[in-house]
Design an enzyme around this catalytic site. Structure first.
Site, PDB file in Angstrom:
ATOM      1  N   TYR A 239       6.841   0.556  -2.821  1.00 48.19           N
ATOM      2  CA  TYR A 239       6.585   0.709  -4.256  1.00 48.19           C
ATOM      3  C   TYR A 239       7.597   1.622  -4.922  1.00 48.19           C
ATOM      4  O   TYR A 239       7.727   1.601  -6.157  1.00 48.19           O
ATOM      5  CB  TYR A 239       5.180   1.274  -4.511  1.00 48.19           C
ATOM      6  CG  TYR A 239       4.029   0.445  -4.009  1.00 48.19           C
ATOM      7  CD1 TYR A 239       4.217  -0.839  -3.477  1.00 48.19           C
ATOM      8  CD2 TYR A 239       2.731   0.942  -4.057  1.00 48.19           C
ATOM      9  CE1 TYR A 239       3.156  -1.571  -3.012  1.00 48.19           C
ATOM     10  CE2 TYR A 239       1.655   0.198  -3.592  1.00 48.19           C
ATOM     11  CZ  TYR A 239       1.872  -1.059  -3.059  1.00 48.19           C
ATOM     12  OH  TYR A 239       0.813  -1.796  -2.595  1.00 48.19           O
TER      13      TYR A 239
ATOM     14  N   HIS B 276       2.382  -2.552   6.501  1.00 50.92           N
ATOM     15  CA  HIS B 276       2.275  -3.269   5.231  1.00 50.92           C
ATOM     16  C   HIS B 276       2.116  -4.782   5.429  1.00 50.92           C
ATOM     17  O   HIS B 276       1.348  -5.424   4.721  1.00 50.92           O
ATOM     18  CB  HIS B 276       3.505  -2.972   4.364  1.00 50.92           C
ATOM     19  CG  HIS B 276       3.264  -3.122   2.906  1.00 50.92           C
ATOM     20  ND1 HIS B 276       3.934  -2.406   1.942  1.00 50.92           N
ATOM     21  CD2 HIS B 276       2.405  -3.915   2.213  1.00 50.92           C
ATOM     22  CE1 HIS B 276       3.502  -2.739   0.744  1.00 50.92           C
ATOM     23  NE2 HIS B 276       2.579  -3.663   0.888  1.00 50.92           N
TER      24      HIS B 276
END
Length: 276
Positions: A54, A112
């Protein structure tokens, strides 16, 4: 429970994890992201979710530092990106994440995706090492299908605490949720509002009107009834507060059944390296 009586202590928890959190995906402006995190924490949120990919871990850390909330009261999660999943890269990139976040540990560290450099033995042994060193409290996985969940459970010394994946009324993921439940793995839903698509669903609009609530609040309340933790992304105080208000929405069995009966299906996150 009315919105006026909501406090951090009134938020249900799943094994210590608050079932409503603040997502920060695509919240890339540093000051805005920090302000969003601080606003959420001051409002009563105690679960913040970010990721290496992010690009905002430093902003999230600044937001936590800005808020008048003790670090140990915040359930903080981040994720290791697919290019950092070799054993030594897990260790070094997590150290970098901790430095950016300005913390000594994270409450939950996710793989992730089971993609890229992911190798169960090499990747997960590094996660176990981080737990042993006290830098990670819980190990999670993200975007794992049932077979990947089982493999991780068999490989790790630590428990698999949670599987984070896209889940909302337009992608209910019944099979995957049931598999995680049977395995004792918490479910965390990202994109729990289907990037706003739930707002236009007639059944959800009707139930929202019935409860004098927003469509977002109804969708989040539905997930809570399913035993799912939700981490909706929000940047403005208005949206952060509206999601918080979902905790005061108590859906009845007819509401839940009506949402369950929605047959529209939408998957919002579907990269070419996805495991499905």
């Amino acid at each position: 429970m009315s919105q006026d009586t909501l406090t951090p202590d009134s938020v249900p928890k799943a094994d210590g994890m608050p079932v409503l959190g603040l997502g920060t995906w695509q919240n890339e402006d540093h000051d805005q992201c920090a302000d969003s995190v601080a606003t959420a924490l001051e409002m009563g949120y105690r679960h913040i979710d970010t990721a290496q990919a992010y690009g905002n871990e430093a902003a999230v850390g600044d937001g936590i530092a800005q808020a008048d909330v003790d670090r140990e009261d915040v359930f903080l999660a981040t994720k290791v990106w697919i290019s950092n999943l070799e054993h030594d890269d897990v260790l070094s990139s997590t150290e970098a994440s901790l430095e950016k976040l300005g913390v000594d540990y994270v409450d939950l560290l996710y793989v992730h995706w089971p993609s890229g450099e992911y190798d169960p033995e090499g990747t997960l042994s590094a996660f176990d090492q981080l737990v042993d060193e006290g830098k990670v409290k819980n190990v999670g996985v993200s975007n794992f299908e049932p077979e990947h969940v089982d493999e991780a459970i068999d490989t790790l010394d630590a428990d698999v605490f949670a599987n984070q994946f896209e889940c909302h009324p337009l992608l209910p993921q019944e099979e995957l949720r049931a598999h995680c439940d049977d395995a004792g793995v918490n479910v965390v839903a990202y994109s729990p509002l289907a990037r706003g698509k739930v707002f236009d669903v007639p059944e959800i609009q009707r139930i929202a009107e019935k409860h004098d609530a927003s469509a977002a609040a109804v969708s989040l309340a539905w997930l809570r009834r399913k035993g799912v933790t939700a981490i909706p992304k929000a940047t403005s105080e208005e949206h952060i507060r509206d999601n918080w208000a979902s905790l005061s929405v108590d859906l009845d069995a007819d509401d839940v059944a009506a949402i369950d009966a929605i047959d529209e299906r939408e998957r919002e996150v579907d990269p070419d390296f996805a495991p499905w």
